[in-house]
Design a protein around this motif. Sequence first.
Motif, PDB file in Angstrom:
ATOM      1  N   VAL A 187     -14.231  30.077   6.133  1.00  0.00           N
ATOM      2  CA  VAL A 187     -14.512  30.351   4.723  1.00  0.00           C
ATOM      3  C   VAL A 187     -13.362  29.805   3.891  1.00  0.00           C
ATOM      4  CG1 VAL A 187     -15.119  32.081   2.998  1.00  0.00           C
ATOM      5  CG2 VAL A 187     -15.675  32.489   5.408  1.00  0.00           C
ATOM      6  N   PHE A 188     -13.699  29.043   2.860  1.00  0.00           N
ATOM      7  CA  PHE A 188     -12.708  28.424   1.985  1.00  0.00           C
ATOM      8  C   PHE A 188     -12.798  29.027   0.585  1.00  0.00           C
ATOM      9  CE2 PHE A 188     -13.397  25.463   5.382  1.00  0.00           C
ATOM     10  CZ  PHE A 188     -12.162  24.866   5.601  1.00  0.00           C
ATOM     11  N   ASP A 189     -11.667  29.013  -0.105  1.00  0.00           N
ATOM     12  CA  ASP A 189     -11.608  29.510  -1.471  1.00  0.00           C
ATOM     13  C   ASP A 189     -12.349  28.544  -2.393  1.00  0.00           C
ATOM     14  OD1 ASP A 189     -11.000  30.477  -3.994  1.00  0.00           O
ATOM     15  OD2 ASP A 189      -8.821  30.364  -3.747  1.00  0.00           O
ATOM     16  N   ARG A 190     -13.421  29.010  -3.009  1.00  0.00           N
ATOM     17  CA  ARG A 190     -14.223  28.117  -3.855  1.00  0.00           C
ATOM     18  C   ARG A 190     -13.474  27.659  -5.095  1.00  0.00           C
ATOM     19  NH1 ARG A 190     -16.366  31.006  -8.176  1.00  0.00           N
ATOM     20  NH2 ARG A 190     -16.217  33.273  -8.016  1.00  0.00           N
ATOM     21  N   ASN A 191     -12.424  28.374  -5.492  1.00  0.00           N
ATOM     22  CA  ASN A 191     -11.648  28.002  -6.679  1.00  0.00           C
ATOM     23  C   ASN A 191     -10.450  27.123  -6.362  1.00  0.00           C
ATOM     24  OD1 ASN A 191     -13.238  29.487  -8.598  1.00  0.00           O
ATOM     25  ND2 ASN A 191     -12.312  31.366  -7.795  1.00  0.00           N
ATOM     26  N   ASP A 192     -10.216  26.859  -5.099  1.00  0.00           N
ATOM     27  CA  ASP A 192      -9.111  25.989  -4.696  1.00  0.00           C
ATOM     28  C   ASP A 192      -9.442  24.549  -5.086  1.00  0.00           C
ATOM     29  OD1 ASP A 192      -7.182  24.448  -3.450  1.00  0.00           O
ATOM     30  OD2 ASP A 192      -7.415  25.400  -1.479  1.00  0.00           O
ATOM     31  N   PRO A 193      -8.602  23.879  -5.890  1.00  0.00           N
ATOM     32  CA  PRO A 193      -8.899  22.497  -6.273  1.00  0.00           C
ATOM     33  C   PRO A 193      -8.985  21.546  -5.087  1.00  0.00           C
ATOM     34  CG  PRO A 193      -6.672  23.120  -6.933  1.00  0.00           C
ATOM     35  CD  PRO A 193      -7.354  24.377  -6.502  1.00  0.00           C
ATOM     36  N   ASN A 194      -8.434  21.948  -3.947  1.00  0.00           N
ATOM     37  CA  ASN A 194      -8.494  21.112  -2.743  1.00  0.00           C
ATOM     38  C   ASN A 194      -9.603  21.542  -1.792  1.00  0.00           C
ATOM     39  OD1 ASN A 194      -6.169  19.512  -3.429  1.00  0.00           O
ATOM     40  ND2 ASN A 194      -4.910  21.299  -2.901  1.00  0.00           N
ATOM     41  N   SER A 198     -10.588  19.913   1.835  1.00  0.00           N
ATOM     42  CA  SER A 198     -10.337  20.745   3.020  1.00  0.00           C
ATOM     43  C   SER A 198     -11.588  20.908   3.866  1.00  0.00           C
ATOM     44  CB  SER A 198      -9.823  22.123   2.580  1.00  0.00           C
ATOM     45  OG  SER A 198      -8.590  22.012   1.895  1.00  0.00           O
ATOM     46  N   ILE A 199     -12.740  21.060   3.214  1.00  0.00           N
ATOM     47  CA  ILE A 199     -13.989  21.213   3.961  1.00  0.00           C
ATOM     48  C   ILE A 199     -14.367  19.894   4.636  1.00  0.00           C
ATOM     49  CG2 ILE A 199     -16.459  21.688   3.755  1.00  0.00           C
ATOM     50  CD1 ILE A 199     -15.731  23.647   1.493  1.00  0.00           C
ATOM     51  N   ILE A 200     -14.185  18.785   3.943  1.00  0.00           N
ATOM     52  CA  ILE A 200     -14.460  17.475   4.560  1.00  0.00           C
ATOM     53  C   ILE A 200     -13.612  17.303   5.823  1.00  0.00           C
ATOM     54  CG2 ILE A 200     -14.185  14.982   4.250  1.00  0.00           C
ATOM     55  CD1 ILE A 200     -14.949  15.411   1.302  1.00  0.00           C
ATOM     56  N   LYS A 201     -12.361  17.693   5.740  1.00  0.00           N
ATOM     57  CA  LYS A 201     -11.477  17.591   6.911  1.00  0.00           C
ATOM     58  C   LYS A 201     -11.952  18.505   8.036  1.00  0.00           C
ATOM     59  CE  LYS A 201      -6.618  17.948   8.305  1.00  0.00           C
ATOM     60  NZ  LYS A 201      -5.233  18.236   7.831  1.00  0.00           N
ATOM     61  N   ALA A 202     -12.379  19.736   7.679  1.00  0.00           N
ATOM     62  CA  ALA A 202     -12.846  20.680   8.698  1.00  0.00           C
ATOM     63  C   ALA A 202     -14.111  20.201   9.393  1.00  0.00           C
ATOM     64  CB  ALA A 202     -13.090  22.050   8.061  1.00  0.00           C
ATOM     65  N   LEU A 203     -14.889  19.361   8.711  1.00  0.00           N
ATOM     66  CA  LEU A 203     -16.149  18.872   9.266  1.00  0.00           C
ATOM     67  C   LEU A 203     -15.986  17.585  10.083  1.00  0.00           C
ATOM     68  CD1 LEU A 203     -18.569  19.528   6.272  1.00  0.00           C
ATOM     69  CD2 LEU A 203     -18.709  20.579   8.543  1.00  0.00           C
ATOM     70  N   GLN A 204     -14.792  17.043  10.132  1.00  0.00           N
ATOM     71  CA  GLN A 204     -14.579  15.819  10.903  1.00  0.00           C
ATOM     72  C   GLN A 204     -14.920  16.052  12.374  1.00  0.00           C
ATOM     73  OE1 GLN A 204     -10.542  14.551  10.204  1.00  0.00           O
ATOM     74  NE2 GLN A 204     -11.004  13.703   8.192  1.00  0.00           N
ATOM     75  N   GLY A 205     -15.707  15.159  12.917  1.00  0.00           N
ATOM     76  CA  GLY A 205     -16.109  15.285  14.313  1.00  0.00           C
ATOM     77  C   GLY A 205     -17.274  16.227  14.526  1.00  0.00           C
ATOM     78  N   ARG A 206     -17.827  16.780  13.453  1.00  0.00           N
ATOM     79  CA  ARG A 206     -18.952  17.699  13.547  1.00  0.00           C
ATOM     80  C   ARG A 206     -20.156  17.112  12.814  1.00  0.00           C
ATOM     81  NH1 ARG A 206     -17.359  22.448  15.574  1.00  0.00           N
ATOM     82  NH2 ARG A 206     -19.343  23.404  14.968  1.00  0.00           N
ATOM     83  N   ARG A 207     -21.343  17.514  13.224  1.00  0.00           N
ATOM     84  CA  ARG A 207     -22.573  17.048  12.586  1.00  0.00           C
ATOM     85  C   ARG A 207     -23.087  18.129  11.645  1.00  0.00           C
ATOM     86  NH1 ARG A 207     -27.861  17.819  14.091  1.00  0.00           N
ATOM     87  NH2 ARG A 207     -27.201  18.663  16.103  1.00  0.00           N
TER      88      ARG A 207
END
Length: 349
Positions: A187-194, A198-207
Amino acid sequence: MVEPGAGEIAIHTRAIAVNPFDRAIRAVGDIITPWIGYPAIVGSDVAGEVVAIGTGVSRFEVGDRVLGFAAGSERGHRAAEGAYQTRVVLQEHVTSRIPDALSFEAACVLPLAIATASAALFQQDFLAMRPPSDGAAPTGATLLVWGGSTSVGCNAIQLAVAAGYDVIATASPRNHDYLGKLGARLVFDRNDPNAVASIIKALQGRRTCGAIAIGSGSTRACIDIVAASEGERFVAMVTPPTSFDAVPAGRGRWRTLLPVLVSMVIGNVRLAIRARRKGVRTKFVWGGSPVGNEVGPMVFEAFLPTALAEGRYQAAPRAEIVGDGLEAIPAALERQRRGVSASKLVVTV
């Protein structure tokens, strides 16, 4: 008093939850639900006891405790099917029996939220994900839920997990633990400008299997994330780019409605251009569509009753009781307009 017809039941109402959709109908119903005849009875979320059964109904008996999607605001349905009354007619295939341990107040938060989430996840013209089931094998795919602490988000998380998918969600930090308990892996902070990066990075290697976008700014963020990830490039949009909350009901509304409509058109065009440029498909979800397709019985008949009884599915978000009696509904709707977080406002009857 309308008696239930074929495939219908009637219930004595015990609890009703309020939704932003109900406020929108009050302000701009002639635009978004032009088929409704007035005066009308609206409301989608209801729980109560069965008091009458129509022909052909086999799943329920008089006295059963149930929750149901009240379809009075849907095309072709009647005022007798609106939730904001003491006796409601429900369609059997979008009604679920609830266990004795689950209160009516907790149960009534589910119908519209689970219907909307189900439409986004399982309809063939949306994400077309695998149906939820007991002990579903992992699919190896990840769903993004932007707006995980909303009513729809809480149910999208649980449904996706029950279908064998990983879930990444966003929410305010105070709700991160709660979403983790519902099954979200990260779970990521929806108000975080990054947050997007951060989510794109977490999804690397995943479908990914796509995304469901809930809340202001959610669609743009989801478009950017799925465009940069492997897998399905589809965003199911729950929230329009502009809110109708500033539009009053009754006289004078056109002075405020016209700018809102213009803003909505501009916002939709911008999102469409962005999605097309990035190769992402988008589509708005209509929460009541499972009433008329295979997704309704898939969830309300085949999955939800057993999942609730066995504790595999939570009535989420939390119910917050804000009044008793139908006369408490207008105040509940006004309080809902001011915003809630990881909860849903409920009136007892």
